[in-house]
Design a protein around this motif. Sequence first.
Motif, PDB file in Angstrom:
ATOM      1  N   ARG A  58     -24.320  14.615  31.403  1.00  0.00           N
ATOM      2  CA  ARG A  58     -24.691  15.583  32.438  1.00  0.00           C
ATOM      3  C   ARG A  58     -25.971  15.199  33.174  1.00  0.00           C
ATOM      4  O   ARG A  58     -26.478  15.979  33.969  1.00  0.00           O
ATOM      5  CB  ARG A  58     -24.829  16.977  31.814  1.00  0.00           C
ATOM      6  N   ASN A  59     -26.477  13.989  32.956  1.00  0.00           N
ATOM      7  CA  ASN A  59     -27.596  13.486  33.758  1.00  0.00           C
ATOM      8  C   ASN A  59     -27.029  13.072  35.104  1.00  0.00           C
ATOM      9  O   ASN A  59     -26.083  12.277  35.172  1.00  0.00           O
ATOM     10  CB  ASN A  59     -28.254  12.281  33.099  1.00  0.00           C
ATOM     11  N   ARG A  60     -27.596  13.607  36.166  1.00  0.00           N
ATOM     12  CA  ARG A  60     -27.087  13.321  37.514  1.00  0.00           C
ATOM     13  C   ARG A  60     -28.237  12.952  38.439  1.00  0.00           C
ATOM     14  O   ARG A  60     -29.326  13.508  38.335  1.00  0.00           O
ATOM     15  CB  ARG A  60     -26.406  14.553  38.101  1.00  0.00           C
ATOM     16  N   ASP A 103     -21.511  21.495  35.993  1.00  0.00           N
ATOM     17  CA  ASP A 103     -21.720  21.061  34.614  1.00  0.00           C
ATOM     18  C   ASP A 103     -21.824  22.250  33.657  1.00  0.00           C
ATOM     19  O   ASP A 103     -22.188  22.081  32.491  1.00  0.00           O
ATOM     20  CB  ASP A 103     -22.966  20.175  34.517  1.00  0.00           C
ATOM     21  N   ARG A 104     -21.520  23.433  34.166  1.00  0.00           N
ATOM     22  CA  ARG A 104     -21.449  24.691  33.401  1.00  0.00           C
ATOM     23  C   ARG A 104     -22.786  25.212  32.898  1.00  0.00           C
ATOM     24  O   ARG A 104     -22.839  25.935  31.912  1.00  0.00           O
ATOM     25  CB  ARG A 104     -20.451  24.568  32.259  1.00  0.00           C
ATOM     26  N   PHE A 105     -23.847  24.845  33.588  1.00  0.00           N
ATOM     27  CA  PHE A 105     -25.146  25.438  33.284  1.00  0.00           C
ATOM     28  C   PHE A 105     -25.225  26.793  33.975  1.00  0.00           C
ATOM     29  O   PHE A 105     -24.664  26.976  35.060  1.00  0.00           O
ATOM     30  CB  PHE A 105     -26.293  24.544  33.773  1.00  0.00           C
ATOM     31  N   MET A 132     -32.810  14.785  40.623  1.00  0.00           N
ATOM     32  CA  MET A 132     -32.321  14.385  39.307  1.00  0.00           C
ATOM     33  C   MET A 132     -32.162  15.631  38.452  1.00  0.00           C
ATOM     34  O   MET A 132     -33.092  16.429  38.337  1.00  0.00           O
ATOM     35  CB  MET A 132     -33.325  13.423  38.671  1.00  0.00           C
ATOM     36  N   THR A 133     -30.961  15.806  37.877  1.00  0.00           N
ATOM     37  CA  THR A 133     -30.692  16.947  37.001  1.00  0.00           C
ATOM     38  C   THR A 133     -30.298  16.455  35.610  1.00  0.00           C
ATOM     39  O   THR A 133     -29.750  15.359  35.464  1.00  0.00           O
ATOM     40  CB  THR A 133     -29.565  17.842  37.553  1.00  0.00           C
ATOM     41  N   THR A 134     -30.578  17.298  34.612  1.00  0.00           N
ATOM     42  CA  THR A 134     -30.301  16.951  33.220  1.00  0.00           C
ATOM     43  C   THR A 134     -30.314  18.234  32.399  1.00  0.00           C
ATOM     44  O   THR A 134     -30.844  19.250  32.870  1.00  0.00           O
ATOM     45  CB  THR A 134     -31.369  15.949  32.708  1.00  0.00           C
ATOM     46  N   PRO A 135     -29.769  18.225  31.202  1.00  0.00           N
ATOM     47  CA  PRO A 135     -29.929  19.403  30.343  1.00  0.00           C
ATOM     48  C   PRO A 135     -31.418  19.639  30.062  1.00  0.00           C
ATOM     49  O   PRO A 135     -32.176  18.689  29.868  1.00  0.00           O
ATOM     50  CB  PRO A 135     -29.186  19.012  29.057  1.00  0.00           C
TER      51      PRO A 135
END
Length: 181
Positions: free
Chosen positions: A64-66, A127-129, A81-84
Amino acid sequence: MSGPSADVSVRVAWADDAPAIADLQLRAWREMYAGVVPADALPTDVAAATEAWRASFQAPKDARNRVLVALERNRVVGFAMTTPASDPDCDPVADAELMELTVDPAERGRGHGSRLLQAAAETMQSDRFSRAVLWAMASDDALREFLTGAGWAPDTAHRELDLDGEGTTLVKQIRLHTALS
């Protein structure tokens, strides 16, 4: 009838974007951290930053790193940049972190940041966040104003980063958050 529109877009970054992202990141950091961090403490090696970006594209630590890029024609003018989320009080299944939202200083005010922020929110939703957080320098009024205008708000969390490990280069940050619904 409307006039001609600019050829602008946001897409998922490719490994071939690494040099442009690295160059943009290092240039933007010089401006963003001016007066906060000594200039000699900031990285300047674009080749090393490019390799770090390439490595992150080839072997992300989480699926889920984008990384998204804002384009003007075929030129990278921003990235997100996105990530959990990894903060101890966050749930890495439900909470995402917008790790970086950077627009070329010369391209600000042209909608690239808004497009990137919207695309990042949609990506995190996909990503269902259900919630997103972002750490911002406490002194970055422009970023905070931009984010609060887009529905983000401070959540009372704050931290102080010791960038040189000696306590001489401290950066105060606050965390903002938003629901992804």
